[in-house]
Design an enzyme around this catalytic site. Structure first.
Site, short mmCIF file in Angstrom:
data_model
loop_
_atom_site.label_atom_id
_atom_site.label_comp_id
_atom_site.label_asym_id
_atom_site.label_seq_id
_atom_site.Cartn_x
_atom_site.Cartn_y
_atom_site.Cartn_z
N GLU A 171 -0.63 -1.22 9.69
CA GLU A 171 -1.57 -1.87 8.77
C GLU A 171 -3.02 -1.63 9.17
O GLU A 171 -3.89 -2.50 9.05
CB GLU A 171 -1.27 -3.37 8.68
CG GLU A 171 0.14 -3.64 8.16
CD GLU A 171 0.47 -5.12 8.01
OE1 GLU A 171 -0.41 -5.95 8.28
OE2 GLU A 171 1.61 -5.44 7.62
N GLU A 181 8.86 -3.90 6.25
CA GLU A 181 8.57 -5.32 6.14
C GLU A 181 8.54 -5.71 4.67
O GLU A 181 7.83 -5.10 3.88
CB GLU A 181 7.20 -5.67 6.75
CG GLU A 181 7.06 -5.40 8.23
CD GLU A 181 5.70 -5.85 8.74
OE1 GLU A 181 5.22 -6.93 8.31
OE2 GLU A 181 5.10 -5.13 9.56
#
Length: 563
Positions: free
Chosen positions: A391, A495
């Site tokens: 991220e 995720e």
């Protein structure tokens, strides 16, 4: 050079305007031929960059810039006296804008042909120009503001509109050069119309649109800003015109700009043996079997599910140093599960500064910890999906590697992924953006990526208090999958999760199962069965994406109906 035909477009309804060339071009235009007001905001040429940067071999040194606004209500009779009462001996850069005078979506109308008559009339007048013509259409489309009516629109709609205009103009004027004109803001690549529709690219330094938005931190140094903008567009092998208004041009030192562009060329050449190919060139079939199912489940509530094949583990430097990493890894392997292993290069327990963790990575500070990771995962026959510093593209500071220079991140990622010179076959390299705007700015190169992972959570926004207002899995997936189209790699969704009542979670997961089952580019999914870190959410309760074993079983049955 004198032209006999006068140029004009559209008797106006108040929105048809003429913005004439900037003052540095006046000495190259015949005396007495310039009319109109000269706004300081009109972009001028600052520099030129191409993939094989050679400052002495640029296609254009100077431009005469004219801005035209097209309206739908074209009247060819009025095309004679509105524009081009100017005689220029420079190549013409014509910025073409479209009005929204009827309160409708002009971009849709441009795509659907409502402006065709106006564009054809424009092309007829351009044909009388003896100088080269660069046609720049609807600039700064990617900046998330409402300065122009074509901003905050669908990238697909913009692309279709650009392609239509390009086809029309090329049919009438094969020599015209079509210029795709993003500001160079994060997410510009989402609006790329394709090689066949574009001849050149322009970027704008510190554009007025960028000055209106706070979505991403503003870069004050113009050389850093130019370098970042050009780096974002490295997938498009086109020459780039660097534009800016008069104040920007005055702030730019030509020698410093040349050094900046040369440095960028060296970095790009050294970092990227291959960039990957557009997704359109990839085979439609990637997955040949059922998608691999995994969970992040530290409470071990779902790990006994027979359909489960992988477990997700997160480890920072401290867990590697204290042995927690080895213990958790061995427990997962004992269950004969594959491992999705996310390494977070921070929280060092040793007396070392970690203010620049990515610098520490490339400087070898964490080599001992990296050796321990590779020793452990190379001794198993289970597949290890190795993910590093995830991220990274989100412009926040939740993790120490976020909001960093993308070149620094890429060097650190490549350092870690090539650390094991043996290249164990069971290790699969995973590049893990969130899938947010501008993700591909951090693309590290196809040679160090086997899979891309993205995060898909139904409740990523603190402003959403009603869990039933969460976006569907399908909408989030489509948006993030589209952003990855410059990569040729399949996806492993490492995720994902949804918050809310159990009946809502099931409905959301049904949609997720349908998308994944019918999308061969997705080779695996991993549910995040826990609440998020409370510290990140301030005064609000952290969202809890946990699901019951029964709901997880339901999702598995929807994903693989034949089990």
């Amino acid at each position: 050079m004198t032209r006999q035909n006068r140029f004009g477009i559209l008797a106006g309804i108040g929105l048809v305007t003429v913005l004439v060339a900037a003052s540095q071009f006046f000495s190259k235009i015949s005396p007495g031929t310039v009319t109109g007001t000269i706004p300081d905001s009109l972009e001028t040429l600052i520099g030129v960059y191409n993939p094989n940067y050679q400052p002495d071999r640029q296609p254009v040194k100077d431009l005469y810039h004219l801005e035209i606004v097209l309206d739908r209500s074209t009247d060819p009779v009025n095309l004679q006296d509105r524009y081009f009462k100017i005689q220029a001996d420079l190549p013409y850069l014509i910025t073409l804008k479209i009005s929204d005078s009827f309160g409708r979506n002009s971009l849709n109308d441009l795509r659907d042909g409502s402006f065709d008559e106006a564009i054809q009339a424009l092309c007829a007048e351009i044909s009388a120009i003896s100088q080269p013509v660069y046609l720049r259409l609807c600039p700064e489309m990617e900046v998330p503001v409402h300065r122009f009516n074509w901003q905050y629109q669908s990238p697909v709609t913009y692309i279709q509109a650009f392609q239509r205009v390009s086809r029309l103009c090329k049919a009438r004027l094969p020599a015209v050069q079509m210029v795709w004109a993003p500001a160079g803001y994060p997410g510009a690549d989402e609006y790329w119309p394709g090689d066949s529709a574009v001849d050149l690219i322009s970027i704008t330094v510190d554009s007025p649109s960028e000055q209106l938005t706070t979505a991403y931190p503003r870069i004050a140094d113009p050389y850093t800003a130019i370098r970042r903008k050009l780096h974002r567009l490295r997938f498009m092998p086109k020459t780039v015109l660097i534009l800016g208004d008069q104040s920007v041009k005055k702030s730019i030192d030509a020698g410093q700009l040349t050094k900046t562009l040369a440095r960028l060329q060296q970095e790009e050449t050294a970092l990227f043996p291959t960039l990957g190919s557009p997704r359109a060139a990839v085979s439609a079939k990637v997955r040949t079997a059922r998608p691999e199912i995994g969970v992040y489940d530290p409470k071990e509530l779902l790990v006994k599910n027979q359909a489960l094949r992988a477990e997700h583990l997160f480890f920072d430097l401290e867990s590697i140093q204290t042995g927690t990493f080895r213990k958790a890894l061995n427990a997962t392997l004992a269950r004969r599960h594959d491992v999705i292993l996310t390494i977070e290069p921070w929280r060092d327990t040793k007396p070392r500064r970690d203010t620049c963790v990515l610098c520490n990575v490339t400087n070898g500070v964490y080599d001992e910890e990296f050796r321990e990771v590779y020793r452990a995962i190379s001794r198993t026959r289970q597949t290890v999906y190795l993910r590093f510093a995830h991220e990274m593209e989100i412009p926040i500071r939740r993790y120490a590697w976020q909001s960093q220079d993308p070149i620094l991140y890429i060097r650190a990622y490549r350092y870690f992924m090539t650390f094991d010179s043996a290249g164990s076959r069971n290790i699969k390299k995973v590049w893990g953006p969130a899938g947010d705007r501008g993700s591909m700015e951090w693309w590290p190169g196809a040679d160090v990526v086997d899979y891309i992972s993205v995060a898909i959570y139904g409740l990523p926004d603190k402003n959403i208090t009603d869990p039933r207002q969460q976006e569907t899995f399908r909408d989030i997936f489509n948006r993030k999958f589209y952003r990855m189209r410059f990569s040729s790699k399949p996806l492993f969704i490492t995720e994902f999760g949804v918050k809310g009542p159990e009946d809502f979670q099931r409905k959301w997961l049904n949609d997720a199962a349908d998308v994944i089952r019918n999308q061969p580019d997705v080779v695996g999914v991993c549910y995040f069965n826990l609440a998020d870190n409370p510290k990140v959410w301030g005064n609000m309760p952290a969202p809890d994406w946990s699901i019951s074993p029964a709901t997880f079983n339901h999702f598995v049955s929807q994903l693989n109906p034949n089990l």
